[in-house]
Design an enzyme around this catalytic site. Sequence first.
Site, PDB file in Angstrom:
ATOM      1  CB  SER A 243      12.318  -1.154 -32.733  1.00 21.15           C
ATOM      2  OG  SER A 243      11.943  -0.178 -31.612  1.00 21.15           O
TER       3      SER A 243
ATOM      4  CE  LYS B 168      14.988   1.571 -30.312  1.00 19.71           C
ATOM      5  NZ  LYS B 168      14.809   0.696 -31.315  1.00 19.71           N
TER       6      LYS B 168
END
Length: 247
Positions: free
Chosen positions: A51, A92
Amino acid sequence: MSGNGLDHDGHGRGLGSVLSGLAVAVGCVLFLGGFAWGAVQYKPYTVPTQSMSPTVKAGDRVLAQRISGGDVRRGDVVVFQDDAWGNVPMVKRVVGIGGDRVACCGKDGRLTVNGTPVDEPYLHGTNPASGTPFDAKVPAGQVFLLGDDRLVSLDSRVHMEDAAHGSVPLSAVSARVDAIAWPMGGMLARPSGFEALPGGTSQPGPLKLVVGAVVAGAVLILAGAAYGPIASLARRRRVRAAVPAGR
């Protein structure tokens, strides 16, 4: 003459031994101190998913500086853990902090923070900056998080129906990624797109200083330890050179 020469040579050996011992001692302090400092400041973490590609790829081993929530800035790549996200460590990028309105996408396809378009050169070939439009107000004490590969990342966008509009509390953030340790990728650059916003971006942690201390310590230890054999070899060569031929 010979007596003076022996005295001078002995004095030189004594001073050299003192200096070599000092080099080893200082080297040990720097070497061990650097490792201790690094252990206090940083923790290793293996990134489990794609991701955050291309910035950090699946399987990369990163070094993340331990920080408190008050140290978090927009653009930081952080390690966090939150019950609503499965209660497992995740990596993230912070794109919004408490009070921000984060939306996508503007007329040029860019992410906007409080109406200001943000350049995101780290994205994985995404235009617009998100295939899923969103508009969120980040509550105080929370952060809004997105992956760099917006096509595959499961991030704040999939939690928009939560009470916190997809954000997570600052207390869930435990560390900020400073570098990719393996495969060796070096320090992570701080993105310039958030610099103009209030609070700016964070500064890199002390990792370069930590590595510098360890390397300098290793060099001093090796140099100090090598003095004895090198000095002994040099003395033997001088003795052989001083012996008349044929004796």
